[in-house]
Design an enzyme around this catalytic site. Structure first.
Site, PDB file in Angstrom:
ATOM      1  NE  ARG A 239      -0.303   0.845   4.820  1.00  0.00           N
ATOM      2  CZ  ARG A 239      -0.705   0.847   6.078  1.00  0.00           C
ATOM      3  NH1 ARG A 239      -1.813   0.219   6.409  1.00  0.00           N
ATOM      4  NH2 ARG A 239      -0.004   1.474   7.004  1.00  0.00           N
ATOM      5  N   GLY A 240       0.207   2.411  -0.018  1.00  0.00           N
ATOM      6  CA  GLY A 240       0.899   3.700   0.147  1.00  0.00           C
ATOM      7  C   GLY A 240       1.988   3.931  -0.890  1.00  0.00           C
ATOM      8  CG  ASP A 291       8.843  -9.139  10.075  1.00  0.00           C
ATOM      9  OD1 ASP A 291       9.555  -8.158   9.739  1.00  0.00           O
ATOM     10  OD2 ASP A 291       8.417  -9.313  11.231  1.00  0.00           O
ATOM     11  CB  ALA A 318       9.194  -2.173   4.381  1.00  0.00           C
ATOM     12  N   GLY A 319       8.639   0.686   6.048  1.00  0.00           N
ATOM     13  CA  GLY A 319       9.045   1.462   7.222  1.00  0.00           C
ATOM     14  C   GLY A 319       7.862   1.629   8.149  1.00  0.00           C
ATOM     15  CE  LYS A 324       3.086   7.016  24.183  1.00  0.00           C
ATOM     16  NZ  LYS A 324       2.060   6.865  23.182  1.00  0.00           N
ATOM     17  CB  ALA A 327      10.668  11.226  28.803  1.00  0.00           C
ATOM     18  CE1 TYR A 382       9.508   6.848   9.734  1.00  0.00           C
ATOM     19  CE2 TYR A 382       9.835   9.225   9.761  1.00  0.00           C
ATOM     20  CZ  TYR A 382       9.454   8.079   9.091  1.00  0.00           C
ATOM     21  OH  TYR A 382       9.038   8.150   7.783  1.00  0.00           O
ATOM     22  CE  LYS A 386      11.947   6.164   7.294  1.00  0.00           C
ATOM     23  NZ  LYS A 386      11.865   5.196   6.178  1.00  0.00           N
TER      24      LYS A 386
END
Ligand code: NAI
Length: 476
Positions: A239-240, A291, A318-319, A324, A327, A382, A386
């Site tokens: 997808r995407g 996977d 794939a990523g 968050k 902390a 992330y 990257k």
């Protein structure tokens, strides 16, 4: 995902409302369509002293059916064009009241001979006269030299200065006009790159600096199918952006092996079926379930590809995100993002290279992100992964050169996908508009950029990171 604001202000009712209350009106970018001519119209040519690329430029413009007009700064252009039998004339600045059809599609400036900061005035002369003459969704391309290859500090300085000019032009031009700088080594072939940047395929690439080295180049027999007979692995193809990459590579002639996790089997099958329907003569596409982070994946992928006869193009798309602030981030969110987005790619490449599954002259293309360039709140994992993708490009380019394999990355900005649809509205709108095109990009924009890097005639491009971000302010 739809950009409702862009649709509204470009509807007949919305355009009137936008005009009357002064709302910004992002351009509907011209993108590649199989039923429309890719090139056409006129390019205006400008130059600094001693331009070195006139012959190469005339050749490409002639090959793609574009005519040219020469600004007074490019006084040597007409004899060169005549010698090549190409149509050309003199550039007349666009009058304010003239019709849109008078405008040129592209401004091309040969800055290769600029060797001193005082020579930069030639850029002022050309762009001062010509910037208003560019059609909507037009192109600005400045061609210079890699600064560190210059003979002396003055030339290096002047060549480096071109970056500021090119990027500023991208911000001033508006109307979906892109502006990019090509740093062309002496003897490098520019055709594949010029075709990409002149075409609607580069709609969302602006403010970029691309470096082209002088290496032997294999030109495709058919420029509409430059990837014919090439086999390409695309990870995350269900997808995407990955689905768009698979579709564009297939449309350009490649046999695509689309890989995704078992849970995405149905979506992957649909993607691969749609590709086969769109290119019925191809037929040699395949789906691979894996996977990429599983310990056995590199060996399994390598043996599956070897059984097909090896591979020419690897796209690590794939990523995942597990956002968050640091902390509050669980260890698992850190580990899985680094592993899937970065370490798995290293392990897979190692396996493909160790067994020569990736052919000589192959292509490795990573998908980074502007988060990896600028950093982003809530994305330490992330952005680290990257930025690592960029590190891979930088560290591996020279290692792979002996095998004729290139490695590059694209760094998308805000692209309209399920990933960005989940961003809260206010942040989403900011991400979407804070760029020179005032809109998000489409998955196809990333896919087209990858297809250009995968082109056999892009052999001189390695170690580059090309942002597909509409010249986003973030990380600029
Ligand atoms: P998406 O979430 O829509 O698609 C990612 C695909 O990768 C999915 O089909 C998923 O099943 C697959 N995948 C995830 N983990 C996998 C694994 N371990 N093994 C095999 N396949 C796996 O994401 P999207 O938006 O299409 O992004 C594609 C790439 O572009 C990602 O690397 C993302 O980080 C990058 N990117 C996206 C941007 C955007 O605005 N959407 C901006 C910058 C970068």
């Amino acid at each position: 995902m739809k950009d409702r604001y862009l649709d509204f202000v470009n509807s007949s009712f919305g355009a009137g409302v936008a005009r009357s209350i002064g709302l910004p009106r992002p351009e509907v970018l011209r993108r590649h369509r199989a039923d429309q001519p890719e090139f056409g119209g006129m390019a205006a040519i400008g130059a600094g002293p001693s331009p070195a690329l006139f012959d190469a430029l005339v050749d490409v413009l002639h090959a793609i059916g574009m005519t040219s007009v020469a600004h007074e700064s490019a006084h040597g252009w007409l004899p060169v064009a005549n010698r090549h039998g190409a149509m050309s004339g003199r550039f007349e600045p666009h009058a304010r009241d003239s019709v849109a059809s008078d405008r040129v599609q592209a401004l091309l400036f040969d800055a290769t001979g600029i060797a001193d900061s005082s020579d930069l005035a030639s850029l002022y002369g050309f762009f001062h006269d010509a910037l208003r003459s560019v059609a909507r969704s037009g192109r600005i391309i400045v061609l210079g030299r890699p600064p560190e290859a210059c003979a002396n500090p003055r030339a290096w300085t002047a060549q480096r200065a071109l970056e500021g000019m090119t990027r500023s032009l991208g911000k001033e031009a508006r109307g979906g006009i892109s502006s990019n700088l090509l740093q062309v080594a002496e003897g490098a072939d520019i055709e594949a790159t010029l075709r990409f940047f002149l075409s609607p395929r580069s709609a969302y690439v602006s403010g970029q600096v691309v470096r082209i080295a002088a290496v032997p180049v294999e030109k495709p027999a058919d420029w509409t199918k430059p990837l014919a007979a090439k086999r390409a692995l695309v990870t995350g193809a269900a997808r995407g952006i990955g689905a768009a990459i698979a579709a564009v590579l297939a449309a350009q002639g490649a046999h695509v092996i689309g890989l995704d996790v078992a849970q995405a089997r149905d979506a992957l099958d649909q993607t691969m079926l749609a590709i086969e329907d769109a290119s019925p003569s191809g037929g040699a596409h395949a789906a691979l379930l894996a996977d990429i982070a599983a310990p056995e994946a590199p060996a399994e992928i390598a043996s599956a590809l070897l059984a097909m006869g090896g591979i020419d193009i690897v796209v690590h798309n794939a990523g995942i995100t597990r956002d968050k602030t640091i902390a509050k981030m669980a260890q698992d969110a850190w580990d899985s993002v680094i592993d899937i987005n970065l370490s798995a790619q290293e392990r897979i490449d190692d396996a493909l290279l160790a067994q020569n599954v990736l052919h000589e002259g192959g292509r490795i293309i990573g998908v980074s992100s502007i988060s990896g360039i600028a950093g982003n709140l809530g994305q330490t994992n992330y952005a680290t992964s990257k930025a690592g993708v960029i590190g891979r490009v930088e560290s591996m380019a020279s290692v792979l050169r002996a095998r004729g394999i290139t490695i590059n990355a694209v760094a998308p900005g805000f692209i309209e996908t399920q990933m960005t649809a989940r961003i809260p509205l206010a942040i989403r709108e900011a991400g979407r508009r804070m760029n020179s095109m005032s809109q998000g990009g489409q998955p196809v924009d990333v896919a087209e950029t990858i297809a250009w890097l995968a082109n056999p005639a892009s052999a001189g491009i390695s170690g580059n990171v090309v942002r597909v971000c509409g010249q986003s302010l973030i990380g600029a």
